[in-house]
Write a protein that holds these residues in place. Structure first.
Motif, short mmCIF file in Angstrom:
data_model
loop_
_atom_site.label_atom_id
_atom_site.label_comp_id
_atom_site.label_asym_id
_atom_site.label_seq_id
_atom_site.Cartn_x
_atom_site.Cartn_y
_atom_site.Cartn_z
N GLN A 175 6.78 10.48 -8.83
CA GLN A 175 6.16 9.88 -7.64
C GLN A 175 4.67 10.20 -7.63
O GLN A 175 4.24 11.25 -8.13
CB GLN A 175 6.81 10.38 -6.35
CG GLN A 175 6.58 9.45 -5.17
CD GLN A 175 7.64 9.63 -4.09
OE1 GLN A 175 8.60 10.37 -4.24
NE2 GLN A 175 7.45 8.95 -2.97
N TRP A 177 1.28 10.02 -4.88
CA TRP A 177 0.80 9.81 -3.52
C TRP A 177 -0.72 9.75 -3.53
O TRP A 177 -1.38 10.68 -4.00
CB TRP A 177 1.23 10.95 -2.59
CG TRP A 177 2.70 11.11 -2.39
CD1 TRP A 177 3.46 10.58 -1.38
CD2 TRP A 177 3.61 11.87 -3.20
NE1 TRP A 177 4.77 10.96 -1.51
CE2 TRP A 177 4.90 11.75 -2.61
CE3 TRP A 177 3.46 12.64 -4.36
CZ2 TRP A 177 6.02 12.37 -3.16
CZ3 TRP A 177 4.57 13.25 -4.91
CH2 TRP A 177 5.83 13.12 -4.31
N ASP A 179 -2.44 9.25 -0.64
CA ASP A 179 -2.83 9.84 0.64
C ASP A 179 -1.61 10.60 1.16
O ASP A 179 -0.86 10.09 1.99
CB ASP A 179 -3.30 8.77 1.62
CG ASP A 179 -3.97 9.37 2.85
OD1 ASP A 179 -3.87 10.61 3.05
OD2 ASP A 179 -4.61 8.62 3.61
N ASP A 182 -0.65 10.90 4.83
CA ASP A 182 -0.29 9.66 5.51
C ASP A 182 0.93 9.06 4.80
O ASP A 182 0.94 7.90 4.42
CB ASP A 182 -1.46 8.67 5.49
CG ASP A 182 -1.18 7.44 6.34
OD1 ASP A 182 -0.36 7.54 7.27
OD2 ASP A 182 -1.77 6.38 6.05
N SER A 183 1.93 9.91 4.59
CA SER A 183 3.14 9.49 3.91
C SER A 183 4.32 10.29 4.46
O SER A 183 4.13 11.34 5.08
CB SER A 183 3.02 9.72 2.40
OG SER A 183 3.16 11.11 2.10
N GLU A 185 6.17 12.19 2.95
CA GLU A 185 6.18 13.50 2.29
C GLU A 185 5.45 14.56 3.11
O GLU A 185 5.68 15.76 2.96
CB GLU A 185 5.50 13.37 0.91
CG GLU A 185 5.47 14.63 0.07
CD GLU A 185 6.80 14.94 -0.58
OE1 GLU A 185 6.90 15.98 -1.25
OE2 GLU A 185 7.75 14.15 -0.41
#
Length: 214
Positions: A175, A177, A179, A182-183, A185
């Motif tokens: 995976q 990311w 940001d 802003d997820s 996670e």
């Protein structure tokens, strides 16, 4: 970022050998001996002041954790956290993590965390970046086949370089990311000191999780 030397740090480290390893090569292949329970081992290279590794060990008692830090003052600050919590699944290493194969036997490590590593922005210093191919080779040697490498940074240039370096090495991305905060996670994300500082300024945090194919 290099911290100002604190004269109390080294004596504190020397007074607490039960929590801080200063000769990690002697434990190669025998890290289980440092913990009360034999369970999968996760390591952080460059733990800084120890906020991340300490919180991970506190939240997750089913893994053993080792935080490696070359700066004596930073290790001393991390040790203060451990002296307060006395986590049985956490050990600290005061030393340079540049050659993991001297510290850990093949497949001794279940996973590796790289958090806010020095970006070494000049091209001539690329070999010093912790996602350069020679470091990736070390990670592959000490990690189990199903082990995961997690990398976080606020530096877009280093992140893009790391994606390319890992891809060229043949790693598989689980995976990515662009940001992190802003997820989804972000809910269970454990922040480092630097991460909190950068994110409060509106800086996006980049993260990837990847594994080796063999």
């Amino acid at each position: 970022m290099r911290l100002k030397n604190k004269p109390w740090a080294l004596p504190l480290i020397e007074a607490n050998p039960q929590y801080v390893v200063t000769e990690p090569a002697k434990l190669r292949g025998k890290w289980d001996e440092r913990f009360t329970t034999k369970q999968p081992l996760l390591i952080e290279i460059g733990m800084g002041k120890g906020r991340f590794i300490t919180e991970m060990a506190r939240r997750d008692p089913k893994h053993n954790y080792v935080g490696i830090e070359v700066q004596t003052t930073a290790t001393g600050i991390a040790l203060k956290k451990q002296l307060e919590l006395k986590l049985p699944n956490l050990q600290l290493v005061s030393g340079d993590g540049n050659d993991l194969t001297e510290m850990f036997a093949p497949a001794e490590v279940a996973g590796i965390f790289l958090n806010f590593s020095d970006p070494w922005p000049k091209k001539r210093h690329a070999k010093r970046r912790l996602t350069y191919q020679t470091f990736l080779k070390q990670y592959q040697q000490v990690m189990q086949k199903d082990g995961t490498l997690e990398f976080k940074t606020d530096n877009r240039g280093l992140f893009e370089y790391s994606l390319t370096s890992m891809n060229n090495y043949g790693m598989v991305f689980d995976q990515v990311w662009l940001d992190l905060h802003d997820s989804p996670e972000a809910v269970d994300n454990v922040m480092t000191e630097y991460e909190e500082k950068f994110s409060q300024k509106g800086q996006p945090i980049f993260k990837l999780a990847a594994h080796f194919t063999s």
